[in-house]
Design a protein around this motif. Structure first.
Motif, PDB file in Angstrom:
ATOM      1  N   MET A 124      43.689 -35.405  15.646  1.00 20.64           N
ATOM      2  CA  MET A 124      42.257 -35.684  15.623  1.00 20.64           C
ATOM      3  C   MET A 124      41.440 -34.403  15.798  1.00 20.64           C
ATOM      4  O   MET A 124      40.421 -34.199  15.135  1.00 20.64           O
ATOM      5  CB  MET A 124      41.887 -36.668  16.750  1.00 20.64           C
ATOM      6  N   ALA A 125      41.907 -33.539  16.703  1.00 17.93           N
ATOM      7  CA  ALA A 125      41.204 -32.278  16.947  1.00 17.93           C
ATOM      8  C   ALA A 125      41.151 -31.435  15.687  1.00 17.93           C
ATOM      9  O   ALA A 125      40.119 -30.830  15.377  1.00 17.93           O
ATOM     10  CB  ALA A 125      41.881 -31.514  18.084  1.00 17.93           C
ATOM     11  N   GLN A 126      42.252 -31.396  14.940  1.00 17.82           N
ATOM     12  CA  GLN A 126      42.293 -30.608  13.715  1.00 17.82           C
ATOM     13  C   GLN A 126      41.312 -31.151  12.670  1.00 17.82           C
ATOM     14  O   GLN A 126      40.574 -30.390  12.029  1.00 17.82           O
ATOM     15  CB  GLN A 126      43.708 -30.598  13.147  1.00 17.82           C
ATOM     16  N   ILE A 127      41.304 -32.462  12.507  1.00 18.42           N
ATOM     17  CA  ILE A 127      40.378 -33.087  11.563  1.00 18.42           C
ATOM     18  C   ILE A 127      38.927 -32.790  11.950  1.00 18.42           C
ATOM     19  O   ILE A 127      38.097 -32.399  11.110  1.00 18.42           O
ATOM     20  CB  ILE A 127      40.602 -34.610  11.514  1.00 18.42           C
ATOM     21  N   MET A 128      38.619 -32.948  13.224  1.00 21.72           N
ATOM     22  CA  MET A 128      37.246 -32.758  13.688  1.00 21.72           C
ATOM     23  C   MET A 128      36.803 -31.307  13.581  1.00 21.72           C
ATOM     24  O   MET A 128      35.653 -31.022  13.236  1.00 21.72           O
ATOM     25  CB  MET A 128      37.125 -33.260  15.127  1.00 21.72           C
ATOM     26  N   ARG A 129      37.701 -30.382  13.874  1.00 19.23           N
ATOM     27  CA  ARG A 129      37.346 -28.967  13.772  1.00 19.23           C
ATOM     28  C   ARG A 129      37.045 -28.579  12.322  1.00 19.23           C
ATOM     29  O   ARG A 129      36.125 -27.801  12.051  1.00 19.23           O
ATOM     30  CB  ARG A 129      38.465 -28.102  14.346  1.00 19.23           C
ATOM     31  N   GLU A 130      37.811 -29.132  11.396  1.00 18.30           N
ATOM     32  CA  GLU A 130      37.560 -28.852   9.978  1.00 18.30           C
ATOM     33  C   GLU A 130      36.187 -29.387   9.549  1.00 18.30           C
ATOM     34  O   GLU A 130      35.424 -28.684   8.869  1.00 18.30           O
ATOM     35  CB  GLU A 130      38.651 -29.483   9.117  1.00 18.30           C
ATOM     36  N   LEU A 131      35.886 -30.606   9.947  1.00 15.23           N
ATOM     37  CA  LEU A 131      34.613 -31.201   9.561  1.00 15.23           C
ATOM     38  C   LEU A 131      33.435 -30.534  10.254  1.00 15.23           C
ATOM     39  O   LEU A 131      32.356 -30.366   9.654  1.00 15.23           O
ATOM     40  CB  LEU A 131      34.634 -32.707   9.864  1.00 15.23           C
ATOM     41  N   GLY A 161      32.620 -35.500  19.560  1.00 18.04           N
ATOM     42  CA  GLY A 161      33.663 -36.057  20.414  1.00 18.04           C
ATOM     43  C   GLY A 161      34.277 -37.296  19.800  1.00 18.04           C
ATOM     44  O   GLY A 161      33.696 -37.931  18.908  1.00 18.04           O
ATOM     45  N   LEU A 162      35.453 -37.615  20.251  1.00 17.01           N
ATOM     46  CA  LEU A 162      36.175 -38.810  19.817  1.00 17.01           C
ATOM     47  C   LEU A 162      36.841 -39.415  21.027  1.00 17.01           C
ATOM     48  O   LEU A 162      37.373 -38.695  21.877  1.00 17.01           O
ATOM     49  CB  LEU A 162      37.205 -38.436  18.752  1.00 17.01           C
ATOM     50  N   ALA A 163      36.801 -40.742  21.118  1.00 15.02           N
ATOM     51  CA  ALA A 163      37.407 -41.421  22.262  1.00 15.02           C
ATOM     52  C   ALA A 163      38.098 -42.700  21.808  1.00 15.02           C
ATOM     53  O   ALA A 163      37.666 -43.357  20.858  1.00 15.02           O
ATOM     54  CB  ALA A 163      36.342 -41.746  23.316  1.00 15.02           C
ATOM     55  N   GLY A 164      39.177 -43.032  22.497  1.00 15.78           N
ATOM     56  CA  GLY A 164      39.913 -44.250  22.179  1.00 15.78           C
ATOM     57  C   GLY A 164      40.960 -44.538  23.239  1.00 15.78           C
ATOM     58  O   GLY A 164      41.169 -43.738  24.161  1.00 15.78           O
ATOM     59  N   MET A 166      33.993 -38.251  10.133  1.00 15.62           N
ATOM     60  CA  MET A 166      34.953 -38.306  11.238  1.00 15.62           C
ATOM     61  C   MET A 166      35.341 -39.743  11.543  1.00 15.62           C
ATOM     62  O   MET A 166      36.514 -40.055  11.776  1.00 15.62           O
ATOM     63  CB  MET A 166      34.361 -37.651  12.495  1.00 15.62           C
ATOM     64  N   ALA A 167      34.350 -40.627  11.545  1.00 14.67           N
ATOM     65  CA  ALA A 167      34.615 -42.040  11.818  1.00 14.67           C
ATOM     66  C   ALA A 167      35.528 -42.631  10.753  1.00 14.67           C
ATOM     67  O   ALA A 167      36.459 -43.391  11.050  1.00 14.67           O
ATOM     68  CB  ALA A 167      33.300 -42.812  11.886  1.00 14.67           C
ATOM     69  N   THR A 168      35.280 -42.276   9.505  1.00 12.47           N
ATOM     70  CA  THR A 168      36.083 -42.798   8.393  1.00 12.47           C
ATOM     71  C   THR A 168      37.524 -42.309   8.469  1.00 12.47           C
ATOM     72  O   THR A 168      38.476 -43.082   8.285  1.00 12.47           O
ATOM     73  CB  THR A 168      35.465 -42.378   7.051  1.00 12.47           C
TER      74      THR A 168
END
Length: 238
Positions: free
Chosen positions: A221-228, A205-208, A90-92
């Motif tokens: 971002m939500a889509q990427i995170m849900r997949e991972l 979670g992701l924050a920025g 996720m970070a990458t």
């Protein structure tokens, strides 16, 4: 010794030894009680969040509250190791600060985090705790853990702002939580659940900065995170 407490503990032990779920008859027989008496004690345990029922399933399952206690006493390191690869991916892929959190009693505990390499970024909150109501990750847990939500509204109702119930319902419907500068001015966040054997046990979670995480970008971002997170929920194969 208080007999009702002893019987309640014996019931939890019976459910645990049955693999985490047992019928009313099995539980009553296991502790030597009539089904009506066992049902009354089980209802108390259910209201307290120590056991729960699943739709279409007549058995009693260990609830999120007792599972959280088990996690606190010995599961944190294993969970952190298991989900670290997903957090790193996720970070990458997002280049934002990402974190792993779990429910801990009536609070959110940040189990792991990776800070964004960017100059303008959200800071890591690893090892910190936050109130359950308010942050995206906290509202996520309230949306996906009914017993926890019920307990929070019963115990902390005066401190829960209006509209929270509707927001929680919306999160459950869309599958992720968003925070647009509600928790902290200038900071936007997104959180997604992580399921283990059908249960939500943690959240990513992701924050920025809000200047960078626009509404469109948050959805991406939500889509990427849900997949991972979904990939990380797949059974481990030997």
């Amino acid at each position: 010794m208080i007999q009702s407490v002893t019987r309640a503990l014996e019931m939890l032990d019976t459910i645990a030894h049955a693999g985490g779920a047992a019928s009313l008859g099995e539980i009553a027989e296991g502790v030597g009680l009539k089904t009506t008496t066992a049902h009354n004690i089980l209802r108390t345990l259910q209201n307290a969040g120590y056991i729960r029922r699943r739709p279409g399933d007549m058995r009693y399952h260990l609830g999120d509250r007792i599972l959280n206690l088990a996690r606190v006493v010995g599961d944190d390191d294993a969970l952190r190791r298991r989900l670290r690869p997903a957090l790193e991916e996720m970070a990458t892929r997002t280049s934002e600060t990402v974190f792993l959190a779990v429910p801990s009693g009536d609070e959110v505990y940040f189990l792991d985090a990776i800070e964004s390499p960017r100059t303008l970024r959200a800071s890591s909150q690893r090892g910190e705790r936050q109130p359950m109501a308010g942050s995206a990750i906290g509202l996520l847990f309230l949306a996906f853990l009914p017993a926890l939500r019920r307990r929070m509204f019963e115990v902390h109702a005066p401190r829960i702002g209006p509209g929270i119930a509707a927001e929680i319902d919306a999160i459950a419907a869309q599958g992720h939580a968003l925070d647009r500068e509600n928790w902290c001015p200038g900071l936007n966040c997104v959180a997604v659940p992580w399921h283990d054997d059908g249960e939500v046990r943690a959240g990513f979670g992701l924050a920025g900065p809000s200047s960078r995480l626009t509404a469109t970008r948050l959805d991406e971002m939500a889509q990427i995170m849900r997949e991972l997170a979904s990939d990380a929920s797949a059974p481990c194969r030997g």
